[in-house]
Enzyme design. Structure first.
Site, PDB file in Angstrom:
ATOM      1  N   GLN A   1      18.426-118.080   6.680  1.00  0.00           N
ATOM      2  CA  GLN A   1      18.351-119.392   5.885  1.00  0.00           C
ATOM      3  C   GLN A   1      17.300-120.339   6.187  1.00  0.00           C
ATOM      4  O   GLN A   1      17.506-120.486   7.614  1.00  0.00           O
ATOM      5  CB  GLN A   1      20.076-120.532   6.081  1.00  0.00           C
ATOM      6  CG  GLN A   1      20.078-121.177   4.542  1.00  0.00           C
ATOM      7  CD  GLN A   1      20.149-121.765   3.354  1.00  0.00           C
ATOM      8  OE1 GLN A   1      20.176-119.996   3.237  1.00  0.00           O
ATOM      9  NE2 GLN A   1      19.433-122.023   3.189  1.00  0.00           N
TER      10      GLN A   1
ATOM     11  N   ASP B   1      15.718-112.289  -0.046  1.00  0.00           N
ATOM     12  CA  ASP B   1      14.558-113.674  -1.227  1.00  0.00           C
ATOM     13  C   ASP B   1      13.686-113.741  -1.464  1.00  0.00           C
ATOM     14  O   ASP B   1      12.341-115.020  -1.948  1.00  0.00           O
ATOM     15  CB  ASP B   1      14.170-114.791   0.084  1.00  0.00           C
ATOM     16  CG  ASP B   1      15.818-115.409   0.333  1.00  0.00           C
ATOM     17  OD1 ASP B   1      16.312-115.822  -0.059  1.00  0.00           O
ATOM     18  OD2 ASP B   1      16.090-116.228   1.398  1.00  0.00           O
TER      19      ASP B   1
ATOM     20  N   LYS C   1      27.211-118.752  -0.717  1.00  0.00           N
ATOM     21  CA  LYS C   1      26.422-117.612  -1.004  1.00  0.00           C
ATOM     22  C   LYS C   1      27.122-117.236  -0.096  1.00  0.00           C
ATOM     23  O   LYS C   1      27.300-115.430  -0.874  1.00  0.00           O
ATOM     24  CB  LYS C   1      24.688-117.372   0.013  1.00  0.00           C
ATOM     25  CG  LYS C   1      23.733-118.550  -0.738  1.00  0.00           C
ATOM     26  CD  LYS C   1      22.216-118.710  -0.236  1.00  0.00           C
ATOM     27  CE  LYS C   1      21.435-119.704  -0.866  1.00  0.00           C
ATOM     28  NZ  LYS C   1      19.825-119.420   0.003  1.00  0.00           N
TER      29      LYS C   1
END
Ligand code: NAD
Length: 309
Positions: free
Chosen positions: A98, A124, A54
């Site tokens: 994460q 997200d 990422k």
């Protein structure tokens, strides 16, 4: 029939190339690049790999990407304080924590952390407000993995409207948003899960079958209507030889990877499905790379919304 392979890797490269000029234009207009803050708690090996990819992809398209590392011993309050600080920091347009968080943070910790991310920076799409907007088909940003699947279907010219889509899995990060995104594109959607009765028969109804379960090779040819499109979201690390033989067979090129490394990544879909399906995503190189590309697109969208032209 041998299924057409849907190349997610190739599409992700194309998506990155499409994002790059828009990032350059944003940076010239606003005077700072879109900013992405990634929070990594502990050092789970798989998370380390995902986060590294990422960071690299974000930097590659021209974002500012900052990685906030917190030790596995951190308290939930400290994680929430970090999110609050990033929410208030104007350099960041997107915040990503994460998953999974270390189990020591306690049950429900992940939900509390996702709840704390400002909705405008929730790249997200996991916060309750983002999910509510998705349910109402008003979301500017939706979770990366299911968004990537939609992008792939649309770019490959696979019709969704009026088709029967069956999604196996009902998680908050894949199954449920996947079902909603398909529904909003006018598919008739069935969601299956661990308590569904006669899974193969339910799946055989599908024109589009999405497997997001986390069980290596679960979907076998008897799950698949001839000619259906099969999307394999699963990423499963197989370390047992008998399991690798069951899922791949000793003649499969990926079995060599197992023999060399002692482990291999496989999807939820058994390779023999390629003989029945009309189109199929490979693992690796299917849905995985698209998840990251869609995260980049979400960050650019969040930046654009925070700094309208
Ligand atoms: P999860 O464990 O949260 O959810 C799994 C779902 O599968 C559950 O809803 C459960 O009801 C269902 N299920 C379990 N066993 C079943 C069975 N025997 N029959 C039918 N349904 C069953 O998992 P998740 O986070 O949604 O991830 C699913 C898979 O997708 C995993 O392999 C994960 O690694 C992978 N994944 C891939 C990406 C990507 O970028 N490609 C992103 C996220 C997750």
């Amino acid at each position: 029939m041998t299924a057409r392979l849907l190349d997610g890797q190739k599409l992700s490269v194309q998506l990155q190339a499409e994002i790059r000029p828009a990032v350059a234009a944003f940076t010239a207009r606003v005077g700072q690049p879109p900013g992405l803050a990634i929070v990594l708690v502990g050092n789970d090996p798989a998370s380390e790999v995902y986060v590294r990819n990422k960071v690299r992809s974000g930097q590659d398209v021209g974002f500012r990407v900052d990685l906030e590392r917190l030790p596995a011993t951190v308290t939930l309050t400290e994680v929430l304080d970090t999110v609050a600080r990033l929410n208030a920091d104007d350099r960041y347009d997107g915040i990503l924590v994460q998953s999974p968080l270390p189990a020591a943070l306690g049950r429900g910790a992940e939900q509390r952390v996702f709840d704390a991310i400002a909705v405008g920076k929730d790249v997200d799409g996991f916060s309750p407000e983002s999910v509510g907007l998705l349910v109402q088909n008003r979301a500017a940003i939706a979770a990366g993995t299911p968004s990537g699947v939609i992008e792939l279907l649309e770019r490959e010219g696979i019709p969704i409207a009026g088709r029967h889509a069956v999604v196996i899995g009902r998680s908050d990060i894949v199954g449920k948003p996947m079902a909603l995104l398909l529904l909003h594109r006018h598919a008739t959607v069935t969601i299956c899960h661990s308590k569904s009765v006669d899974l193969p028969a339910l799946c055989r109804q599908a024109d589009i079958l999405v497997a997001a379960v986390g069980r290596a090779g679960l979907v076998t040819p008897d799950f698949v209507k001839p000619g259906a499109t099969v999307i394999d979201v699963g990423i499963n690390r197989v370390t047992d030889r008998a399991e690798a033989e069951r899922v791949l067979g000793t003649g499969h090129p990926r079995f060599k990877v197992f023999e060399e490394k002692g482990s291999v990544l496989v999807g939820d879909v058994h390779p023999s499905v390629a003989e029945v399906a009309g189109a199929l995503t490979p693992v690796p190189g299917g849905v995985g790379p698209l998840t990251i590309a869609m995260l980049m697109r979400n960050t650019l969208a969040a930046a654009g919304a925070r700094h309208p032209a």
